[in-house]
Design an enzyme around this catalytic site. Structure first.
Site, PDB file in Angstrom:
ATOM      1  N   TYR A 109       0.861  -1.186   0.000  1.00  0.00           N
ATOM      2  CA  TYR A 109       0.000   0.000   0.000  1.00  0.00           C
ATOM      3  C   TYR A 109       0.895   1.234   0.000  1.00  0.00           C
ATOM      4  O   TYR A 109       1.881   1.291   0.739  1.00  0.00           O
ATOM      5  CB  TYR A 109      -0.894   0.016   1.252  1.00  0.00           C
ATOM      6  CG  TYR A 109      -1.689   1.301   1.368  1.00  0.00           C
ATOM      7  CD1 TYR A 109      -2.974   1.377   0.850  1.00  0.00           C
ATOM      8  CD2 TYR A 109      -1.141   2.438   1.961  1.00  0.00           C
ATOM      9  CE1 TYR A 109      -3.697   2.561   0.910  1.00  0.00           C
ATOM     10  CE2 TYR A 109      -1.852   3.623   2.026  1.00  0.00           C
ATOM     11  CZ  TYR A 109      -3.131   3.680   1.502  1.00  0.00           C
ATOM     12  OH  TYR A 109      -3.837   4.849   1.561  1.00  0.00           O
ATOM     13  N   GLU A 200      -3.181   7.704  -4.168  1.00  0.00           N
ATOM     14  CA  GLU A 200      -3.146   6.401  -3.500  1.00  0.00           C
ATOM     15  C   GLU A 200      -2.937   5.289  -4.525  1.00  0.00           C
ATOM     16  O   GLU A 200      -3.596   5.264  -5.566  1.00  0.00           O
ATOM     17  CB  GLU A 200      -4.473   6.162  -2.760  1.00  0.00           C
ATOM     18  CG  GLU A 200      -4.482   4.891  -1.934  1.00  0.00           C
ATOM     19  CD  GLU A 200      -5.853   4.628  -1.309  1.00  0.00           C
ATOM     20  OE1 GLU A 200      -6.833   4.455  -2.051  1.00  0.00           O
ATOM     21  OE2 GLU A 200      -5.932   4.612  -0.065  1.00  0.00           O
TER      22      GLU A 200
END
Ligand code: GDP
Ligand code: MN
Length: 393
Positions: A109, A200
């Site tokens: 992530y 993101e």
């Protein structure tokens, strides 16, 4: 403003961040054509909506058979996808991304945003990619790694090394440490140059042949800087936005649609926030945030009324004006003329305070309109909550 995954990936590619080869398409025929043009053994068909959680909701299809691609595309296009981020109504899928599949060894992530605590751009990373980062933060907070960037100095390679080591990348795969640090630098450049508020990548993938690739992409931009970026403006997809918010924007009104049934029209953002609070305190829910601004006129008030009335849930309207720069008697004129023009049958409470409030209240009382006139904020809020739904539209 938010953009689609395929658009985020176009930006990533522009900034040297590796992404899978892919194309945005709108129908099954185009899917067939593009699948034929891809040289890969795995095909991925992804629904493009402004919401995450598509994987779990069936919005990401993977196949090894090229001939299945058009069928999968057909299945997704026009479908309403309900994910944990769309709300129960879901989002209609109008666009797809057809991509070459990646062979995943590990999912990471990675995001970059402005941290409200430090006021600095901050990278957030985790070895727990592919999962909801909120869930990781709640259950295993030690697995969420942060690196704050001093905006005056900018991103430095030691920032990258800090992150790489905290993630344990050297022991996961040494060969990707440098490409990872380079990617962070590119991401930081994108963030600054395009005035993003959040980038993101979840998951950021380490492939079986030890390369890094952004498998998903989400970018939000600072609306106040959009005027500088025609290329980003061109990414706007009105289908993904609330129609009432789009209309409010045309009139320069700051409007945010909410779920309650008391429509509110207020001058000033702070007062608008306080008004929503006081409606809740009185036992109801606001249907919106609406700041008509310091220079409210008859036209803005009329536009505000029209927008509030288009929301079929609204059962009462609360106008709360503090006359500072704006004079209350002008607002009163605006309310009177706009009510006549728009034809309001719902209960309306108007609370006026500040410059020329007395005169404004008098005008409203003598107008013959069925509006309640108030002075005190708390009483006014209780009044509209008690009155809501008592009259038909
Ligand atoms: P989201 O669910 O909306 O966040 O959509 P993502 O783009 O993150 O995709 C969800 C999941 O699908 C990923 O976490 C991967 O596990 C899987 N996925 C997406 N693309 C590929 C691919 O090219 N190959 C493989 N094997 N899995 C993929
Ligand atoms: Mn994702």
């Amino acid at each position: 403003m938010n953009i689609h995954e395929f658009q985020a990936k176009q930006l990533f590619a522009q900034f040297g961040i590796p992404v899978p080869k892919g194309k945005e398409i709108k129908n099954a025929r185009a899917a067939e054509k593009w699948a034929a043009a891809l040289d890969t053994s795995v095909y991925v068909v992804k629904a493009q909506i402004h919401a995450g959680g598509r994987g779990k909701a069936g919005g990401v299809k993977i196949t090894k058979n090229k001939d299945e691609v058009p069928g999968l595309a057909q299945e997704l296009i026009g479908k309403t996808l309900v994910t944990h981020q769309t709300g129960p109504k879901g989002r209609k899928v109008r666009r797809l991304l057809i991509e070459e599949g990646a062979r995943i060894d590990k999912e990471l992530y990675l995001s970059l945003l402005v941290d409200r605590d430090t006021g600095c751009p901050t990278f957030i990373a985790s070895t727990e990619g592919g999962m909801e980062i909120e869930e990781v933060a709640e259950k295993t907070p030690e697995k969420v790694i942060k690196e704050t960037i001093d905006p005056a100095v900018g991103f430095q390679s030691y920032n990258g090394r800090n992150l790489a080591f905290a993630l344990g990348l050297p022991s996961i795969e040494k060969a990707i440490v440098n490409p990872f640090i380079q990617m962070l630098g590119n991401l930081y450049r994108l963030f600054l140059e395009k005035d993003a508020s959040m980038v993101e990548i979840n998951p950021l993938v380490i492939t079986t042949d030890k390369t890094l690739i952004a498998l998903d992409g989400k970018v939000s931009f600072d609306d106040n800087a959009l005027f500088k970026h025609p290329d980003i403006q061109a990414f706007r997809d009105l289908h993904e936005e609330d129609p009432l918010e789009i209309e409010a924007e045309k009139h320069n009104l700051n409007y945010v649609k909410l779920d309650g049934d008391i429509g509110c029209m207020v001058n000033g953002a702070g007062l608008a926030m306080a008004t929503m609070d006081v409606i809740k305190l009185a036992g109801a829910e606001p249907s919106n945030f609406l700041d008509v601004g310091g220079g409210a006129t008859k036209e803005t008030v009329a536009a505000g009324f029209r927008i509030l009335l288009k929301d079929k849930k609204v059962k009462g309207i609360f106008i709360n004006i503090f006359g500072g720069i704006v004079r209350c008697e002008r607002i009163a004129h605006g309310v009177i003329e706009a009510s006549k023009e728009v034809g309001i049958k719902l209960p309306v409470v108007v609370r006026l305070q500040g410059t020329n409030a007395e005169e404004g209240r008098k005008l409203l009382k003598e107008s013959g309109l069925k509006v309640e006139v108030a002075t005190d904020l708390w009483e006014a809020a209780q009044q509209i909550v008690a009155m809501k739904g008592k009259k038909k539209r």
